[in-house]
Design a protein around this motif. Structure first.
Motif, PDB file in Angstrom:
ATOM      1  N   LEU A   9      75.041  58.713   0.144  1.00  0.00           N
ATOM      2  CA  LEU A   9      74.347  59.064  -1.092  1.00  0.00           C
ATOM      3  C   LEU A   9      74.312  60.581  -1.247  1.00  0.00           C
ATOM      4  O   LEU A   9      73.830  61.296  -0.371  1.00  0.00           O
ATOM      5  N   GLN A  16      73.925  65.724  -7.165  1.00  0.00           N
ATOM      6  CA  GLN A  16      73.876  64.810  -8.295  1.00  0.00           C
ATOM      7  C   GLN A  16      73.668  65.560  -9.611  1.00  0.00           C
ATOM      8  O   GLN A  16      74.292  65.239 -10.624  1.00  0.00           O
ATOM      9  N   GLU A  41      76.897  67.135 -10.702  1.00  0.00           N
ATOM     10  CA  GLU A  41      77.872  66.154 -11.181  1.00  0.00           C
ATOM     11  C   GLU A  41      77.494  65.609 -12.548  1.00  0.00           C
ATOM     12  O   GLU A  41      78.333  65.545 -13.456  1.00  0.00           O
ATOM     13  N   VAL A  42      76.233  65.230 -12.732  1.00  0.00           N
ATOM     14  CA  VAL A  42      75.843  64.619 -14.002  1.00  0.00           C
ATOM     15  C   VAL A  42      75.909  65.627 -15.144  1.00  0.00           C
ATOM     16  O   VAL A  42      76.274  65.271 -16.278  1.00  0.00           O
ATOM     17  N   ALA A  59      64.958  61.059  -7.627  1.00  0.00           N
ATOM     18  CA  ALA A  59      65.855  60.893  -8.773  1.00  0.00           C
ATOM     19  C   ALA A  59      65.915  62.211  -9.538  1.00  0.00           C
ATOM     20  O   ALA A  59      65.144  63.141  -9.273  1.00  0.00           O
ATOM     21  N   THR A 116      68.874  57.857 -12.271  1.00  0.00           N
ATOM     22  CA  THR A 116      69.126  57.344 -10.930  1.00  0.00           C
ATOM     23  C   THR A 116      70.620  57.230 -10.673  1.00  0.00           C
ATOM     24  O   THR A 116      71.375  56.760 -11.531  1.00  0.00           O
ATOM     25  N   TYR A 117      71.020  57.664  -9.490  1.00  0.00           N
ATOM     26  CA  TYR A 117      72.437  57.615  -9.110  1.00  0.00           C
ATOM     27  C   TYR A 117      72.868  56.187  -8.818  1.00  0.00           C
ATOM     28  O   TYR A 117      72.185  55.441  -8.110  1.00  0.00           O
ATOM     29  N   GLU A 118      74.000  55.805  -9.382  1.00  0.00           N
ATOM     30  CA  GLU A 118      74.708  54.590  -9.031  1.00  0.00           C
ATOM     31  C   GLU A 118      76.180  54.961  -8.887  1.00  0.00           C
ATOM     32  O   GLU A 118      76.619  55.946  -9.484  1.00  0.00           O
ATOM     33  N   ARG A 158      78.186  56.327 -11.970  1.00  0.00           N
ATOM     34  CA  ARG A 158      77.383  56.561 -13.166  1.00  0.00           C
ATOM     35  C   ARG A 158      75.951  56.941 -12.792  1.00  0.00           C
ATOM     36  O   ARG A 158      75.511  56.777 -11.645  1.00  0.00           O
ATOM     37  N   TYR A 159      75.227  57.453 -13.802  1.00  0.00           N
ATOM     38  CA  TYR A 159      73.802  57.741 -13.679  1.00  0.00           C
ATOM     39  C   TYR A 159      73.088  56.992 -14.803  1.00  0.00           C
ATOM     40  O   TYR A 159      73.523  57.044 -15.956  1.00  0.00           O
TER      41      TYR A 159
END
Length: 245
Positions: free
Chosen positions: A27, A33, A36-37, A104, A146-148, A151-152
């Motif tokens: 993770l 994160q 990236e997002v 998150a 939330t990270y998946e 995707r977020y």
């Protein structure tokens, strides 16, 4: 026999535990994160593909680019994005702040007190993309991202955020590398659902970042083109002269 069963059970349990530990280790950190997002969220988008299959959906274009707050020390890990949407029925600009939350990404969305001077902000050089903190409305609409894998996702149901008409807006969003799917459910003060249309944005281009190096690259390419064109003319003239002689 009992001892053999115990060994077998221990082996099976170990097989289940190790993959879970491996997945947790993979993770990304919240800081990674956010980077990236924000990269996925910035660029030029539209919902032309959605409109082609469902003409009742309005055509919307969206341009998002990173901006800086004036007077910001730049010491925290939050990143700010200016969002600008256009359609036949409305123009919408917002300030998006992606920050560290509790497990998150904390996404805060704010409107502007005076947005007229901000139109076309993403077309300006990076150094001029500065937002005045005095121009930001005090109210913040927040949701957790939330990270998946790949995707977020986030939403602020069931509370949502207050609307200017006394109702509320419940928002949900899914951000991928080249697409953003969003849904703003707008309720009246009496609880009646007024708007419930999901929008499917697809990337059409990244927002160009102006820099001296980019300018030099363009100038260099132009010089190479002119030189080659001149050489081609010289070659052609030699060929013509050769035939005439």
């Amino acid at each position: 026999m009992n001892q053999l069963k115990a060994y077998t059970l221990a082996f099976l349990l170990t097989g289940f535990v190790f993959p879970q530990q491996s997945q947790a280790a993979e993770l990304p950190t919240l800081s990674a994160q956010i980077k990236e997002v924000v990269k996925w969220f910035t660029g030029n988008f539209d919902n032309a593909n959605q409109v082609a299959s469902n003409p009742s959906v309005p055509v919307i274009t969206m341009t998002n680019c990173q901006v800086q707050l004036d007077g910001s020390s730049g010491t925290d890990e939050s990143q700010n994005v200016y969002l600008e949407q256009h359609s036949a029925g409305f123009n919408r600009v917002r300030f998006y702040s992606f920050g560290l939350g509790s497990g998150a990404i904390d996404l805060g969305i704010r409107s502007f007190i005076n947005s007229s001077s901000l139109t076309g902000l993403c077309d300006r050089p990076v150094s001029e993309r500065i937002i005045s903190q005095n121009n930001l409305a005090a109210a913040v609409c927040s949701l957790d991202l939330t990270y998946e894998p790949s995707r977020y996702v986030g939403n602020n149901a069931p509370t949502g955020c207050p609307s200017s008409t006394g109702g509320k807006v419940i928002s949900s969003v899914s951000i991928q590398a080249n697409s953003i799917n969003s849904l703003d459910q707008i309720f009246s003060s009496s609880g009646q659902l007024l708007v419930n249309t999901p929008i499917e944005f697809r990337r059409i281009a990244t927002v160009p970042e102006s820099s001296p190096l980019a300018g030099l690259a363009i100038a260099g390419a132009s010089l190479v083109f002119l030189y080659r064109r001149k050489q081609a003319r010289v070659t052609m003239m030699k060929s013509v002269n050769s035939k005439l002689s």
